[in-house]
Design a protein around this motif. Structure first.
Motif, PDB file in Angstrom:
ATOM      1  N   THR A  42       0.819  -1.398  -0.119  1.00 27.38           N
ATOM      2  CA  THR A  42      -0.005   0.134  -0.178  1.00 27.38           C
ATOM      3  C   THR A  42       0.752   1.185   0.036  1.00 27.38           C
ATOM      4  O   THR A  42       1.955   1.381   0.307  1.00 27.38           O
ATOM      5  CB  THR A  42      -0.811   0.101   1.440  1.00 27.38           C
ATOM      6  OG1 THR A  42      -0.375   0.039   2.334  1.00 27.38           O
ATOM      7  CG2 THR A  42      -1.735  -1.145   1.243  1.00 27.38           C
ATOM      8  N   CYS A  43       0.393   2.347  -0.449  1.00 22.33           N
ATOM      9  CA  CYS A  43       0.880   3.828  -0.409  1.00 22.33           C
ATOM     10  C   CYS A  43       2.444   3.657  -1.102  1.00 22.33           C
ATOM     11  O   CYS A  43       3.233   4.082  -0.541  1.00 22.33           O
ATOM     12  CB  CYS A  43       1.224   4.231   0.898  1.00 22.33           C
ATOM     13  SG  CYS A  43      -0.564   4.211   1.966  1.00 22.33           S
ATOM     14  N   GLY A  44       2.349   2.979  -2.367  1.00 25.60           N
ATOM     15  CA  GLY A  44       3.541   2.621  -2.783  1.00 25.60           C
ATOM     16  C   GLY A  44       4.207   3.815  -3.723  1.00 25.60           C
ATOM     17  O   GLY A  44       3.974   5.001  -3.450  1.00 25.60           O
ATOM     18  N   GLU A  55      -2.691  11.269   7.542  1.00 24.54           N
ATOM     19  CA  GLU A  55      -3.988  10.554   7.774  1.00 24.54           C
ATOM     20  C   GLU A  55      -4.486   9.625   6.648  1.00 24.54           C
ATOM     21  O   GLU A  55      -4.969   8.714   7.046  1.00 24.54           O
ATOM     22  CB  GLU A  55      -4.744  11.676   8.177  1.00 24.54           C
ATOM     23  CG  GLU A  55      -6.164  11.427   8.705  1.00 24.54           C
ATOM     24  CD  GLU A  55      -5.994  10.411   9.977  1.00 24.54           C
ATOM     25  OE1 GLU A  55      -6.838   9.336   9.981  1.00 24.54           O
ATOM     26  OE2 GLU A  55      -5.182  10.931  10.802  1.00 24.54           O
ATOM     27  N   GLU A  56      -4.371  10.099   5.579  1.00 24.24           N
ATOM     28  CA  GLU A  56      -4.888   9.174   4.263  1.00 24.24           C
ATOM     29  C   GLU A  56      -4.051   7.948   4.455  1.00 24.24           C
ATOM     30  O   GLU A  56      -4.717   7.069   4.099  1.00 24.24           O
ATOM     31  CB  GLU A  56      -4.784   9.932   2.976  1.00 24.24           C
ATOM     32  CG  GLU A  56      -5.707  11.205   2.940  1.00 24.24           C
ATOM     33  CD  GLU A  56      -5.427  12.145   1.738  1.00 24.24           C
ATOM     34  OE1 GLU A  56      -6.294  12.599   1.222  1.00 24.24           O
ATOM     35  OE2 GLU A  56      -4.118  12.353   1.407  1.00 24.24           O
ATOM     36  N   LYS A  57      -2.671   7.933   4.402  1.00 29.36           N
ATOM     37  CA  LYS A  57      -1.889   6.743   4.617  1.00 29.36           C
ATOM     38  C   LYS A  57      -2.520   6.029   5.523  1.00 29.36           C
ATOM     39  O   LYS A  57      -2.626   4.611   5.640  1.00 29.36           O
ATOM     40  CB  LYS A  57      -0.471   7.133   4.847  1.00 29.36           C
ATOM     41  CG  LYS A  57       0.304   7.706   3.633  1.00 29.36           C
ATOM     42  CD  LYS A  57       1.903   8.169   4.122  1.00 29.36           C
ATOM     43  CE  LYS A  57       2.230   8.790   2.802  1.00 29.36           C
ATOM     44  NZ  LYS A  57       3.634   9.292   2.954  1.00 29.36           N
ATOM     45  N   VAL A  60      -5.751   4.302   4.505  1.00 30.55           N
ATOM     46  CA  VAL A  60      -5.393   3.090   3.668  1.00 30.55           C
ATOM     47  C   VAL A  60      -4.869   1.698   4.013  1.00 30.55           C
ATOM     48  O   VAL A  60      -5.373   0.725   3.913  1.00 30.55           O
ATOM     49  CB  VAL A  60      -4.415   3.722   2.538  1.00 30.55           C
ATOM     50  CG1 VAL A  60      -3.985   2.471   1.520  1.00 30.55           C
ATOM     51  CG2 VAL A  60      -4.994   4.731   1.642  1.00 30.55           C
ATOM     52  N   LEU A  61      -4.173   2.245   5.219  1.00 24.34           N
ATOM     53  CA  LEU A  61      -3.528   0.912   6.047  1.00 24.34           C
ATOM     54  C   LEU A  61      -4.622   0.409   6.884  1.00 24.34           C
ATOM     55  O   LEU A  61      -4.831  -0.787   6.934  1.00 24.34           O
ATOM     56  CB  LEU A  61      -2.414   1.280   7.046  1.00 24.34           C
ATOM     57  CG  LEU A  61      -1.128   1.711   6.105  1.00 24.34           C
ATOM     58  CD1 LEU A  61      -0.099   2.307   7.267  1.00 24.34           C
ATOM     59  CD2 LEU A  61      -0.651   0.677   5.555  1.00 24.34           C
ATOM     60  N   LYS A  62      -5.646   1.042   7.328  1.00 24.32           N
ATOM     61  CA  LYS A  62      -6.793   0.468   7.945  1.00 24.32           C
ATOM     62  C   LYS A  62      -7.460  -0.256   7.231  1.00 24.32           C
ATOM     63  O   LYS A  62      -8.120  -1.485   7.467  1.00 24.32           O
ATOM     64  CB  LYS A  62      -7.614   1.762   8.613  1.00 24.32           C
ATOM     65  CG  LYS A  62      -6.894   1.857  10.013  1.00 24.32           C
ATOM     66  CD  LYS A  62      -7.864   3.268  10.625  1.00 24.32           C
ATOM     67  CE  LYS A  62      -7.059   3.887  11.592  1.00 24.32           C
ATOM     68  NZ  LYS A  62      -7.984   5.229  12.228  1.00 24.32           N
ATOM     69  N   ILE A  63      -7.707   0.296   5.906  1.00 21.16           N
ATOM     70  CA  ILE A  63      -8.576  -0.541   5.008  1.00 21.16           C
ATOM     71  C   ILE A  63      -7.936  -1.715   4.699  1.00 21.16           C
ATOM     72  O   ILE A  63      -8.545  -2.836   4.473  1.00 21.16           O
ATOM     73  CB  ILE A  63      -8.835   0.456   3.615  1.00 21.16           C
ATOM     74  CG1 ILE A  63      -9.667   1.614   3.890  1.00 21.16           C
ATOM     75  CG2 ILE A  63      -9.417  -0.528   2.461  1.00 21.16           C
ATOM     76  CD1 ILE A  63      -9.596   2.552   2.854  1.00 21.16           C
ATOM     77  N   ALA A  64      -6.741  -1.691   4.455  1.00 15.47           N
ATOM     78  CA  ALA A  64      -5.939  -2.935   3.955  1.00 15.47           C
ATOM     79  C   ALA A  64      -5.893  -4.060   5.245  1.00 15.47           C
ATOM     80  O   ALA A  64      -5.696  -5.331   5.014  1.00 15.47           O
ATOM     81  CB  ALA A  64      -4.523  -2.739   3.706  1.00 15.47           C
TER      82      ALA A  64
END
Length: 64
Positions: A42-44, A55-57, A60-64
């Motif tokens: 993620t966030c690559g 906060e967006e990162k 995304v990590l919570k989603i993954a």
């Protein structure tokens, strides 16, 4: 997968206003998991690491 791990990058989708599209991002990650991937990056390197706020990162990590 013949003993080899496969970890694709997760696509991060944005709305027209530039905000994170969490629903689409979750659908994409879930589809990859259902397809049997061993992990997701993620966030690559295709812009996510430099364009997402902290906060967006985290989102995304919570989603993954």
């Amino acid at each position: 997968m013949s003993g080899k791990a496969f970890s694709p990058r997760g696509h991060t989708k944005f709305h027209a206003d530039g905000s994170l599209d969490a629903e689409w991002t979750a659908k994409n990650i879930n589809a990859q998991i259902e397809a049997g991937v061993d992990g997701i990056i993620t966030c690559g390197s295709l812009g996510g690491s430099s364009t997402l706020s902290l906060e967006e990162k985290r989102e995304v990590l919570k989603i993954a």
